[in-house]
Scaffold this motif. Structure first.
Motif, PDB file in Angstrom:
ATOM      1  N   ASP A  51       4.827   9.362 -43.603  1.00 23.64           N
ATOM      2  CA  ASP A  51       5.452   9.190 -42.286  1.00 23.64           C
ATOM      3  C   ASP A  51       4.337   9.005 -41.262  1.00 23.64           C
ATOM      4  N   GLU A  52       4.259   7.816 -40.655  1.00 25.92           N
ATOM      5  CA  GLU A  52       3.169   7.557 -39.719  1.00 25.92           C
ATOM      6  C   GLU A  52       3.511   7.962 -38.282  1.00 25.92           C
ATOM      7  N   THR A  53       4.708   8.506 -38.085  1.00 22.12           N
ATOM      8  CA  THR A  53       5.107   8.905 -36.733  1.00 22.12           C
ATOM      9  C   THR A  53       4.905  10.404 -36.540  1.00 22.12           C
ATOM     10  N   ALA A  54       4.864  10.814 -35.277  1.00 24.21           N
ATOM     11  CA  ALA A  54       4.750  12.233 -34.929  1.00 24.21           C
ATOM     12  C   ALA A  54       5.897  12.612 -34.006  1.00 24.21           C
ATOM     13  N   ARG A  55       6.189  13.906 -33.912  1.00 21.91           N
ATOM     14  CA  ARG A  55       7.336  14.360 -33.113  1.00 21.91           C
ATOM     15  C   ARG A  55       7.241  13.889 -31.663  1.00 21.91           C
ATOM     16  N   ALA A  56       6.045  13.926 -31.109  1.00 19.27           N
ATOM     17  CA  ALA A  56       5.877  13.541 -29.702  1.00 19.27           C
ATOM     18  C   ALA A  56       6.160  12.063 -29.456  1.00 19.27           C
ATOM     19  N   ASP A  57       6.056  11.246 -30.512  1.00 22.10           N
ATOM     20  CA  ASP A  57       6.277   9.797 -30.354  1.00 22.10           C
ATOM     21  C   ASP A  57       7.698   9.478 -29.895  1.00 22.10           C
ATOM     22  N   TYR A  58       8.653  10.331 -30.231  1.00 20.69           N
ATOM     23  CA  TYR A  58      10.063  10.039 -29.984  1.00 20.69           C
ATOM     24  C   TYR A  58      10.495  10.360 -28.555  1.00 20.69           C
ATOM     25  N   SER A  59       9.607  10.941 -27.793  1.00 22.92           N
ATOM     26  CA  SER A  59       9.933  11.232 -26.391  1.00 22.92           C
ATOM     27  C   SER A  59       8.915  10.626 -25.438  1.00 22.92           C
ATOM     28  N   ALA A  60       8.043   9.760 -25.950  1.00 25.54           N
ATOM     29  CA  ALA A  60       6.998   9.146 -25.122  1.00 25.54           C
ATOM     30  C   ALA A  60       7.627   8.232 -24.071  1.00 25.54           C
ATOM     31  N   GLU A  61       7.021   8.210 -22.890  1.00 23.02           N
ATOM     32  CA  GLU A  61       7.491   7.374 -21.787  1.00 23.02           C
ATOM     33  C   GLU A  61       6.355   6.469 -21.346  1.00 23.02           C
TER      34      GLU A  61
END
Length: 531
Positions: A505-515
């Protein structure tokens, strides 16, 4: 005809000039050609998504269904109302993670989230497959207007279809040249025309027909059961036997709406997460317009547009209603709204399909070392091929086949929802389980749809069949989705117990709320606008 051609010429010029609108210093990047540089603000995105989701065929098909079947045609209104609260939770997360990692398509996200090339290409090919007949139906919408205008309806095959060839050529040329910026700019004209025409129609036409009371009386008379056979072509109110079908079709369509590649393309072109959230709040204004649009089907009944012809094509009900009721100059405006309304979504759909092919087939499997310029060039060519395929579909196959394939496209695209939506919130599902669930949903939906006959066709004649266990008749796509989800859950439990490799998984939790403006977003590839 003069008014229609003037509007058509105006949007053609706008389509070519769009290549200079908000132009980047280096346009040879797919996010520039295919996503407009990810730079569209709230109002541009609102017009773009409205022009994208509410297609020309919507203006033809929804009133035509109301004209032919009555209340069943209104399913499109609740489903668009249901959709926006659902995707309000989903799409901002998709925008954020896509912006951080430079994803252009949903298949890009699936590849990054699950580390699965197989699942990624399944999502990509499903998107392309579901989009092709949708593009074809936009051309069917243009053709319906041309038929009522009286052009292209006689002579040899070339002269008969020449106007459609010309419309296709214009669409292909400015899409190739300007990418997503062309439909984004033209959407301003299209949406304005549609709102003006619908508002005038729901006020002016009832005045001509004696008011809404008379219109509903005429519809009730048409849908009164025959005293001998006790059969009716439709109903003014959905009966108990049809309620499961109505509800599941509306809910399943709501889930599928933003799974379509062209819908996602419009969302990913937004410049910020808040732009996406605002649009999910204000887009329901189009649902109000859709409800008014559906009423045109009842108006067509009251106006007697079929003129007693038992073989009258219901798809021509709205164009014929406009031609009969409006002064000739405003009929031209109304036809321009439908014609231009076909060009905007057709352009976005072909771009979205081209993005999927380029990123998730060509670069993933055929040429992994492709440069951004190579990607852009291939995407432009792919968008042309998509439109050529759609044109061939309209010219060679029966139009009923295009309609049936589009219905099947909705069943198919819904099967990508489990992998996409679940992936935006959790990494619990196993990639192989999701691929197996997708395959089960696709096979079930296709098999069931193949077995449905209608007066017009032996196969693929509808999208409703008996639901297993429940026994009620419901939407095939939603049943396939439930089976898809069950298979994915069960197999995930099994594969986790067996400790099967899960993929990176190349994504991180913070990526899903980035603005926009966040450090993670600033590090991502950014479009550079020319000064």
């Amino acid at each position: 005809m003069t008014v229609f051609l003037l509007f058509f010429a105006a949007v053609t010029v706008m389509g070519f000039l769009a290549s200079r609108w908000r132009r980047a210093d280096d346009a040879q990047h797919l996010h520039e050609w295919g996503l407009g540089g990810r730079s569209f603000g709230t109002w541009i995105t609102w017009f773009l998504l409205g022009g994208d989701l509410y297609t020309a065929y919507t203006f033809i098909a929804v009133p035509a269904l109301v004209y032919g079947a009555g209340a069943a045609g209104f399913f499109a209104v609740p489903y668009t109302i249901i959709a926006y609260p659902l995707v309000f939770l989903i799409l901002p997360r998709l925008w954020s993670v896509s912006r951080v990692h430079g994803y252009v398509t949903t298949a890009d996200f699936v590849r990054g989230r699950y580390g699965s090339r197989g699942l990624s290409v399944a999502v990509a090919l499903t998107g392309i497959l579901a989009t092709m007949p949708y593009v074809a139906l936009q051309l069917v919408g243009i053709q319906a207007v041309l038929d009522v205008l009286g052009v292209g309806g006689s002579g040899n095959w070339f002269l008969q279809d020449l106007p459609l060839f010309l419309a296709f050529g214009v669409l292909a040329a400015y899409t190739y040249s300007s990418g997503l910026r062309a439909p984004a700019l033209i959407a301003f004209v299209k949406d304005t025309l549609v709102y003006v025409v619908i508002l005038v129609a729901v006020i002016y036409i009832p005045m001509r027909l004696g008011g809404y009371g008379h219109i509903f009386d005429a519809a009730a008379h048409k849908f009164t059961p025959d005293p001998v056979t006790h059969k009716a072509p439709g109903s003014l109110v959905t009966g108990p036997a049809a309620q499961w079908s109505y509800a599941t079709l509306a809910f399943g369509s709501a889930l599928a709406l933003f799974m379509y590649p062209h819908s996602v393309t419009g969302v990913l072109a937004a410049k910020s997460r808040n732009t996406v959230r605002r649009n999910m709040a204000i887009l329901p204004t189009y649902s109000l317009m859709l409800g008014l649009l559906a009423l045109l089907g009842f108006m067509a009944i009251a106006a007697g547009v079929s003129k007693g012809d038992k073989k009258f094509n219901a798809q021509l009900a709205v164009p014929q209603l406009f031609a009969d009721m409006f002064p000739s100059w405003f009929t031209g405006v109304a036809f321009a709204a439908i014609g231009v309304g076909a060009l905007v979504p057709a352009a976005i759909m072909s771009i979205a399909a081209a993005n999927l092919f380029t990123r998730n087939v060509y670069k993933e499997f055929l040429r992994p070392d492709a440069t951004p310029a190579d990607e852009t060039r291939v995407a432009k060519i792919a968008s042309l091929l998509v439109k050529v395929g759609a044109l061939a579909f309209v010219l060679v196959m029966d139009k009923q086949a295009a309609i049936n394939m589009q219905l099947l496209g909705g069943v198919w695209i819904l099967q990508t929802a489990v992998a996409l939506v679940a992936g935006l919130f959790t990494r619990w599902f196993h990639r192989w389980a999701l691929l197996a669930g997708w395959a089960v949903g696709m096979l079930y939906g296709t098999w069931k749809a193949y077995g449905i006959a209608s007066p017009a066709t032996k196969h693929f004649g509808g999208s409703a069949a008996k639901i297993p266990v429940i026994g009620e008749v419901g939407y095939i796509g939603l049943t396939g989705f439930v089976l898809n989800l069950l298979v994915a859950v069960v197999l995930t439990l099994v594969l986790r117990a067996l400790k099967a490799p899960e993929g990176a998984d190349e994504t991180a939790r913070a990526d899903y709320s980035a603005e926009a403006g966040d450090e993670a977003v600033e590090r991502a590839p950014q479009p550079t606008l020319a000064h």
